[in-house]
Design a protein around this motif. Structure first.
Motif, mmCIF file in Angstrom:
data_model
loop_
_atom_site.group_PDB
_atom_site.id
_atom_site.type_symbol
_atom_site.label_atom_id
_atom_site.label_comp_id
_atom_site.label_asym_id
_atom_site.label_seq_id
_atom_site.Cartn_x
_atom_site.Cartn_y
_atom_site.Cartn_z
ATOM 1 N N GLU A 1 22.006 50.479 53.649
ATOM 2 C CA GLU A 1 21.086 50.929 52.602
ATOM 3 C C GLU A 1 19.747 50.201 52.698
ATOM 4 O O GLU A 1 18.693 50.779 52.465
ATOM 5 C CB GLU A 1 21.723 50.686 51.230
ATOM 6 C CG GLU A 1 20.965 51.299 50.096
ATOM 7 C CD GLU A 1 21.709 51.164 48.784
ATOM 8 O OE1 GLU A 1 21.086 50.711 47.809
ATOM 9 O OE2 GLU A 1 22.906 51.504 48.731
ATOM 10 N N GLN A 2 19.814 48.909 53.018
ATOM 11 C CA GLN A 2 18.609 48.097 53.183
ATOM 12 C C GLN A 2 18.721 47.289 54.472
ATOM 13 O O GLN A 2 19.822 46.982 54.932
ATOM 14 C CB GLN A 2 18.414 47.125 52.019
ATOM 15 C CG GLN A 2 17.929 47.756 50.755
ATOM 16 C CD GLN A 2 17.522 46.692 49.742
ATOM 17 O OE1 GLN A 2 18.144 45.638 49.636
ATOM 18 N NE2 GLN A 2 16.482 46.968 49.002
ATOM 19 N N GLN B 1 14.144 46.104 53.034
ATOM 20 C CA GLN B 1 13.440 47.393 53.069
ATOM 21 C C GLN B 1 14.457 48.532 52.999
ATOM 22 O O GLN B 1 15.542 48.430 53.553
ATOM 23 C CB GLN B 1 12.601 47.504 54.341
ATOM 24 C CG GLN B 1 11.648 46.347 54.527
ATOM 25 C CD GLN B 1 10.737 46.107 53.334
ATOM 26 O OE1 GLN B 1 10.070 47.020 52.861
ATOM 27 N NE2 GLN B 1 10.713 44.882 52.843
ATOM 28 N N TRP B 2 14.051 49.621 52.356
ATOM 29 C CA TRP B 2 14.977 50.719 52.094
ATOM 30 C C TRP B 2 15.099 51.668 53.272
ATOM 31 O O TRP B 2 14.122 52.011 53.928
ATOM 32 C CB TRP B 2 14.537 51.493 50.854
ATOM 33 C CG TRP B 2 14.683 50.655 49.624
ATOM 34 C CD1 TRP B 2 13.698 49.958 48.992
ATOM 35 C CD2 TRP B 2 15.894 50.374 48.934
ATOM 36 N NE1 TRP B 2 14.240 49.274 47.930
ATOM 37 C CE2 TRP B 2 15.579 49.511 47.871
ATOM 38 C CE3 TRP B 2 17.214 50.776 49.110
ATOM 39 C CZ2 TRP B 2 16.533 49.036 46.982
ATOM 40 C CZ3 TRP B 2 18.167 50.299 48.220
ATOM 41 C CH2 TRP B 2 17.822 49.442 47.171
ATOM 42 N N THR C 1 15.223 55.040 54.962
ATOM 43 C CA THR C 1 14.673 56.365 54.675
ATOM 44 C C THR C 1 15.378 57.445 55.480
ATOM 45 O O THR C 1 15.055 58.621 55.342
ATOM 46 C CB THR C 1 13.160 56.421 54.954
ATOM 47 O OG1 THR C 1 12.899 55.913 56.259
ATOM 48 C CG2 THR C 1 12.392 55.627 53.930
ATOM 49 N N THR D 1 8.178 49.660 50.026
ATOM 50 C CA THR D 1 7.723 50.365 48.827
ATOM 51 C C THR D 1 6.194 50.393 48.821
ATOM 52 O O THR D 1 5.538 49.573 49.477
ATOM 53 C CB THR D 1 8.205 49.668 47.543
ATOM 54 O OG1 THR D 1 7.598 48.375 47.474
ATOM 55 C CG2 THR D 1 9.733 49.558 47.502
#
Length: 144
Positions: free
Chosen positions: A113-114, A118-119, A121, A133
């Protein structure tokens, strides 16, 4: 029109990086690597505050690309990849999930997920892409 300042040497270095990192993912995969590279030069945030050229981005240490440690990266750039690098530099190629990504990697399993805060995408073939973000890195989302 380029979204970052480059010269012919920069184009060829980016082309070599795109091939070395994602040739197995086809042209779209290589364009996504190009997206990430251009985004890192544009970013001026997080790990990329002092990265203002393609060459500095490609050879950043720590935080650079594993491909630069392999002989394949050092082969001459081919016309196909040079054209793809020019597309990435022009800013005309924003390919999801790499559109605003600053990181990618090839996990053995599913995408986390991270990654380093950082997420995720999304995934394209073998690579997972991660985007900051807008609050952490607004310059990556600017259009030129």
């Amino acid at each position: 029109m380029a979204v970052i300042k480059t010269n012919e040497k920069d184009v060829k270095v980016l082309a070599r990086l795109m091939r070395a990192e994602a040739e197995g993912d086809g042209q779209l995969g290589m364009l996504m690597v190009g997206n990430v590279g251009v985004n890192r030069v544009k970013a001026r945030c997080l790990d990329f505050k002092d990265i203002n050229t393609i060459n500095r981005m490609v050879f950043q240490s720590p935080g650079g690309f594993e491909a630069t440690q392999k002989g394949y990266f050092y082969q001459r750039a081919r016309e196909k990849e040079i054209r793809l690098a020019r597309k990435s530099i022009s800013g005309g190629e924003h390919n999801h999930p790499a559109s605003y990504a600053l990181w990618f990697f090839m996990p053995e399993g599913s995408c986390p997920e991270q990654w380093y805060g950082q997420w995720n995408t999304g995934r394209f073939k073998s690579h997972c892409f991660f985007t900051p973000t807008n609050a952490d890195c607004p310059s990556v989302f600017e259009t030129f």
